[in-house]
Design an enzyme around this catalytic site. Structure first.
Site, PDB file in Angstrom:
ATOM      1  N   LYS A  72       0.129  -3.691   6.683  1.00  0.00           N
ATOM      2  CA  LYS A  72      -0.595  -4.291   5.564  1.00  0.00           C
ATOM      3  C   LYS A  72      -1.945  -4.852   6.032  1.00  0.00           C
ATOM      4  CE  LYS A  72       3.691  -5.360   3.009  1.00  0.00           C
ATOM      5  NZ  LYS A  72       4.590  -6.456   2.547  1.00  0.00           N
ATOM      6  N   TYR A 125       4.227  -0.075  -5.587  1.00  0.00           N
ATOM      7  CA  TYR A 125       5.155  -1.188  -5.828  1.00  0.00           C
ATOM      8  C   TYR A 125       5.675  -1.217  -7.266  1.00  0.00           C
ATOM      9  CZ  TYR A 125       4.397  -3.443  -1.262  1.00  0.00           C
ATOM     10  OH  TYR A 125       4.382  -3.752   0.082  1.00  0.00           O
ATOM     11  N   ARG A 171      13.832  -0.870   9.214  1.00  0.00           N
ATOM     12  CA  ARG A 171      13.934  -2.172   8.537  1.00  0.00           C
ATOM     13  C   ARG A 171      14.401  -3.255   9.532  1.00  0.00           C
ATOM     14  NH1 ARG A 171      12.305  -2.992   3.067  1.00  0.00           N
ATOM     15  NH2 ARG A 171      14.071  -4.394   2.810  1.00  0.00           N
ATOM     16  N   ASN A 209       3.257 -10.758   5.210  1.00  0.00           N
ATOM     17  CA  ASN A 209       4.323 -10.402   6.162  1.00  0.00           C
ATOM     18  C   ASN A 209       4.074  -9.105   6.925  1.00  0.00           C
ATOM     19  OD1 ASN A 209       4.840  -8.711   4.057  1.00  0.00           O
ATOM     20  ND2 ASN A 209       6.945  -9.371   3.694  1.00  0.00           N
ATOM     21  N   HIS A 234       5.149  -3.031   5.812  1.00  0.00           N
ATOM     22  CA  HIS A 234       6.081  -2.489   4.812  1.00  0.00           C
ATOM     23  C   HIS A 234       6.913  -1.387   5.457  1.00  0.00           C
ATOM     24  CE1 HIS A 234       7.574  -0.455   1.167  1.00  0.00           C
ATOM     25  NE2 HIS A 234       7.256   0.669   1.794  1.00  0.00           N
ATOM     26  N   GLU A 248       7.850   7.560  -1.321  1.00  0.00           N
ATOM     27  CA  GLU A 248       6.652   6.928  -0.751  1.00  0.00           C
ATOM     28  C   GLU A 248       5.870   7.913   0.116  1.00  0.00           C
ATOM     29  OE1 GLU A 248       8.678   2.474  -0.852  1.00  0.00           O
ATOM     30  OE2 GLU A 248       8.265   3.370   1.103  1.00  0.00           O
TER      31      GLU A 248
END
Ligand code: UDP
Ligand code: MG
Length: 150
Positions: free
Chosen positions: A10, A50, A86, A113, A116, A127
């Site tokens: 990000k 999103y 993840r 954060n 992604h 995606e």
């Protein structure tokens, strides 16, 4: 086809110089890089990425965060890369992310954060199609048999 996931650094991660660090974690784990680009994203594109979160109170702020500077979009491949990706990233809220995870080591705030990662094989496919309509690079690392039993 081997499992793939979509990973995005990000704007805060790019601004803070964490690009190499993030890439190194996925590379050293043994996953294969299949696509990589630095880009600015338009508001409509961020909203599409999103779209599942469009009813959430944080949606507007999230979209503005994602379009606030360039992001690094990547496709990584390997066994269970979605779930393991993840795990490498850590929990959504960095306050709950374990040390040793990317968010646990480099972030404090849920709205900053750093990274992604797709949450399922199905969202990864969606995606990747959205971010890499041109396709990704076909190759097999010569390290493959040193990392994978088969
Ligand atoms: N987010 C936020 N506030 C929240 C929940 C999420 O700002 O209360 C942001 C955060 O940057 C998160 C992103 O929205 O990474 C997408 O949310 P999701 O629940 O999909 O978390 P992720 O899959 O990124 O862990
Ligand atoms: Mg998510």
């Amino acid at each position: 086809m081997a499992e793939q996931t979509f990973i995005m650094i990000k704007p805060d991660g790019v601004q803070r110089g964490l690009v190499a660090e993030v890439i190194a974690r996925f590379e050293k784990k043994g996953f294969t890089l299949r696509g990589l680009k630095l880009q600015n994203v338009e508001q409509a594109f961020a909203e599409k990425h999103y779209e599942d979160l469009s009813s959430k109170p944080f949606f507007h702020g999230l979209v503005h965060y994602i379009i606030s500077g360039p992001v690094v979009a990547m496709v990584w491949e390997g066994k269970s890369v979605v779930t393991t990706g993840r795990t490498i990233i850590g929990a959504t809220n960095p306050a709950q992310s374990a040390p040793g995870t990317i968010r646990g080591d480099y972030a404090i705030d849920i709205g900053r954060n750093v990274i992604h990662g797709s949450d399922s094989v199905e969202s990864a496919q969606k995606e990747i199609a959205l971010w890499f309509p041109e396709g990704t690079v076909q190759w097999k690392s010569s390290l493959h048999p040193w990392i994978n039993e088969q």
